[in-house]
Write a protein that holds these residues in place. Sequence first.
Motif, mmCIF file in Angstrom:
data_model
loop_
_atom_site.group_PDB
_atom_site.id
_atom_site.type_symbol
_atom_site.label_atom_id
_atom_site.label_comp_id
_atom_site.label_asym_id
_atom_site.label_seq_id
_atom_site.Cartn_x
_atom_site.Cartn_y
_atom_site.Cartn_z
ATOM 1 N N ASP A 229 11.003 48.678 67.096
ATOM 2 C CA ASP A 229 11.618 49.724 66.279
ATOM 3 C C ASP A 229 12.967 49.242 65.731
ATOM 4 N N PHE A 230 13.731 48.586 66.590
ATOM 5 C CA PHE A 230 15.017 48.031 66.170
ATOM 6 C C PHE A 230 14.812 46.997 65.060
ATOM 7 N N LEU A 231 13.844 46.099 65.281
ATOM 8 C CA LEU A 231 13.590 45.049 64.286
ATOM 9 C C LEU A 231 13.197 45.640 62.935
ATOM 10 N N THR A 232 12.388 46.685 62.967
ATOM 11 C CA THR A 232 11.955 47.303 61.709
ATOM 12 C C THR A 232 13.142 47.907 60.972
ATOM 13 N N LYS A 233 14.017 48.590 61.740
ATOM 14 C CA LYS A 233 15.174 49.221 61.092
ATOM 15 C C LYS A 233 16.093 48.163 60.496
ATOM 16 N N VAL A 234 16.248 47.062 61.218
ATOM 17 C CA VAL A 234 17.104 45.996 60.705
ATOM 18 C C VAL A 234 16.468 45.360 59.470
ATOM 19 N N LYS A 235 15.150 45.182 59.530
ATOM 20 C CA LYS A 235 14.457 44.566 58.400
ATOM 21 C C LYS A 235 14.666 45.391 57.122
ATOM 22 N N ASN A 236 14.687 46.705 57.288
ATOM 23 C CA ASN A 236 14.846 47.577 56.123
ATOM 24 C C ASN A 236 16.293 47.737 55.669
ATOM 25 N N SER A 237 17.217 47.162 56.411
ATOM 26 C CA SER A 237 18.629 47.267 56.024
ATOM 27 C C SER A 237 19.016 46.075 55.144
ATOM 28 N N ASP A 238 19.858 46.342 54.152
ATOM 29 C CA ASP A 238 20.325 45.256 53.281
ATOM 30 C C ASP A 238 21.559 44.580 53.856
ATOM 31 N N ALA A 239 22.268 45.281 54.717
ATOM 32 C CA ALA A 239 23.430 44.698 55.397
ATOM 33 C C ALA A 239 23.614 45.436 56.718
ATOM 34 N N LEU A 240 24.335 44.787 57.639
ATOM 35 C CA LEU A 240 24.536 45.383 58.962
ATOM 36 C C LEU A 240 26.020 45.541 59.252
ATOM 37 N N ILE A 241 26.338 46.626 59.941
ATOM 38 C CA ILE A 241 27.680 46.765 60.501
ATOM 39 C C ILE A 241 27.543 46.716 62.013
ATOM 40 N N HIS A 242 28.109 45.683 62.613
ATOM 41 C CA HIS A 242 28.088 45.580 64.068
ATOM 42 C C HIS A 242 29.328 46.302 64.599
ATOM 43 N N VAL A 243 29.104 47.443 65.251
ATOM 44 C CA VAL A 243 30.212 48.224 65.796
ATOM 45 C C VAL A 243 30.531 47.723 67.202
ATOM 46 N N VAL A 244 31.763 47.236 67.371
ATOM 47 C CA VAL A 244 32.176 46.634 68.637
ATOM 48 C C VAL A 244 33.245 47.508 69.276
ATOM 49 N N ARG A 245 33.109 47.729 70.557
ATOM 50 C CA ARG A 245 34.031 48.635 71.240
ATOM 51 C C ARG A 245 35.318 47.939 71.662
ATOM 52 N N GLN A 246 36.428 48.566 71.292
ATOM 53 C CA GLN A 246 37.720 48.183 71.866
ATOM 54 C C GLN A 246 38.310 49.373 72.615
ATOM 55 N N PHE A 247 37.902 50.599 72.216
ATOM 56 C CA PHE A 247 38.553 51.782 72.793
ATOM 57 C C PHE A 247 38.361 51.848 74.302
ATOM 58 N N GLU A 248 39.406 52.340 74.965
ATOM 59 C CA GLU A 248 39.367 52.507 76.418
ATOM 60 C C GLU A 248 39.003 53.952 76.707
ATOM 61 N N ASN A 249 38.063 54.158 77.589
ATOM 62 C CA ASN A 249 37.697 55.507 77.992
ATOM 63 C C ASN A 249 36.861 55.395 79.265
ATOM 64 N N ASP A 250 37.484 55.731 80.394
ATOM 65 C CA ASP A 250 36.837 55.519 81.694
ATOM 66 C C ASP A 250 35.570 56.339 81.863
ATOM 67 N N THR A 251 35.440 57.414 81.097
ATOM 68 C CA THR A 251 34.249 58.258 81.272
ATOM 69 C C THR A 251 33.067 57.727 80.474
ATOM 70 N N VAL A 252 33.321 56.737 79.623
ATOM 71 C CA VAL A 252 32.232 56.166 78.813
ATOM 72 C C VAL A 252 31.939 54.753 79.308
#
Length: 359
Positions: free
Chosen positions: A84-107
């Motif tokens: 499912d992931f591969l299909t969604k990526v295949k249909n995308s023309d570009a990707l945004i890789h969201v990387v976490r920097q925020f600190e939050n002990d509950t997450v």
Amino acid sequence: MQIGLIGLQNSGKTTLFNTLARTTIDESISHSIGNRTVVKIPDTRLDNLSKIFNPKKQVNATLEVVDIPGLQLSDEGRIKISSDFLTKVKNSDALIHVVRQFENDTVPHPHEEINPIKDIEFLETEFLFSDMAMIENRIEKINKELLKTKNQQLERELPLFKKLQEHIETEKPIRDMKLDENERKVLAGYQLLTLKPLVVGINFDENSKEKVDGLIKAIETRFSKNNFHIIPFFAKFEYELSQLPADEAEIFMSDFGIVESALDRILRIIYELLGLQSFFTVGEDETRAWTIKKKFTAQDAAGVIHTDFFDRFIRAETVHYEDFIKYGSFAKCKEFGAWRLEGKEYIVKDGDILTIRHN
Ligand SMILES: Nc1nc2c(ncn2[C@@H]2O[C@H](COP(=O)(O)OP(=O)(O)OP(=O)(O)O)[C@@H](O)[C@H]2O)c(=O)[nH]1
Ligand SMILES: [Mg+2]
């Protein structure tokens, strides 16, 4: 054009998505269905044209954004890449890789550590492995088929995949490769993760604003060969801002020191990455920005407005936005030689205002 939001779990993809979805588009176009939304590309030039023409409606250029569920880790600490992931990526023309920097002990963080550089590296490596395996499989399959029967298409594909293999074995993403139009067409049918243009978005919390410059610099140095754009943003803070009335939000933004929202920056860079630009049509009914690729001719542009216009194209009345603003009307543009009749071979410029003559 479709943009996919990807990344590890809990990195802030849905928060960013919701911010983007809040700032959507005129209500007449349906949007935000589940994890998809159509966002408008902000364009002050179009806003200015609307002030002059005072049309019934303004239609901005748009991009579709898809929020893709976060990548989970397997027991071995590898990424589980679903079909499912591969299909969604295949249909995308570009990707945004969201990387976490925020600190939050509950997450919880899948790696139990806030370390953007490690996360970027991890995903890049996993994607390279996925592509290597895919390419290897494809080569094996082609070779097997060719032993059985003659097949011209596969004979053409084989050298392309061998070329990809040679490249990716140097551990460089496929998006680095120079590929021609035909090769790209062939590859569009495959689920190659490192082929897509990539923006890496670092999601900061508002309390670590003073860390932004240092970390972005460190990432740029570390990944200088990887060929992707890096954008810092504050997903949660910007989401909260998007809930406020526009004038209040603006005050908060300037107090905080954000001049342009994440949305605007990301969309602008994606637009650029995809080789896109806009031309305008204007009138009392509507002012509109249309998306085209760079190097599109006047005839191609006409075809974007209406497929019939492509075949019936005669000429394009053309004025550049800057000239129009300078002279204030089409009549004045004519008087000063800024109004032109262009033929079908004319290469449309970003910001051209076109009126298509057709039969
Ligand atoms: N404090 C803080 N919390 C954030 C920030 N961004 C996201 N969160 C929180 O982190 C949690 C996960 O955020 P999501 O946006 O759902 O993350 P996601 O990447 O969509 O997660 P998956 O879809 O499960 O992969 C939510 O509870 C958010 O409120 C941030 O900048 N600061
Ligand atoms: Mg999510």
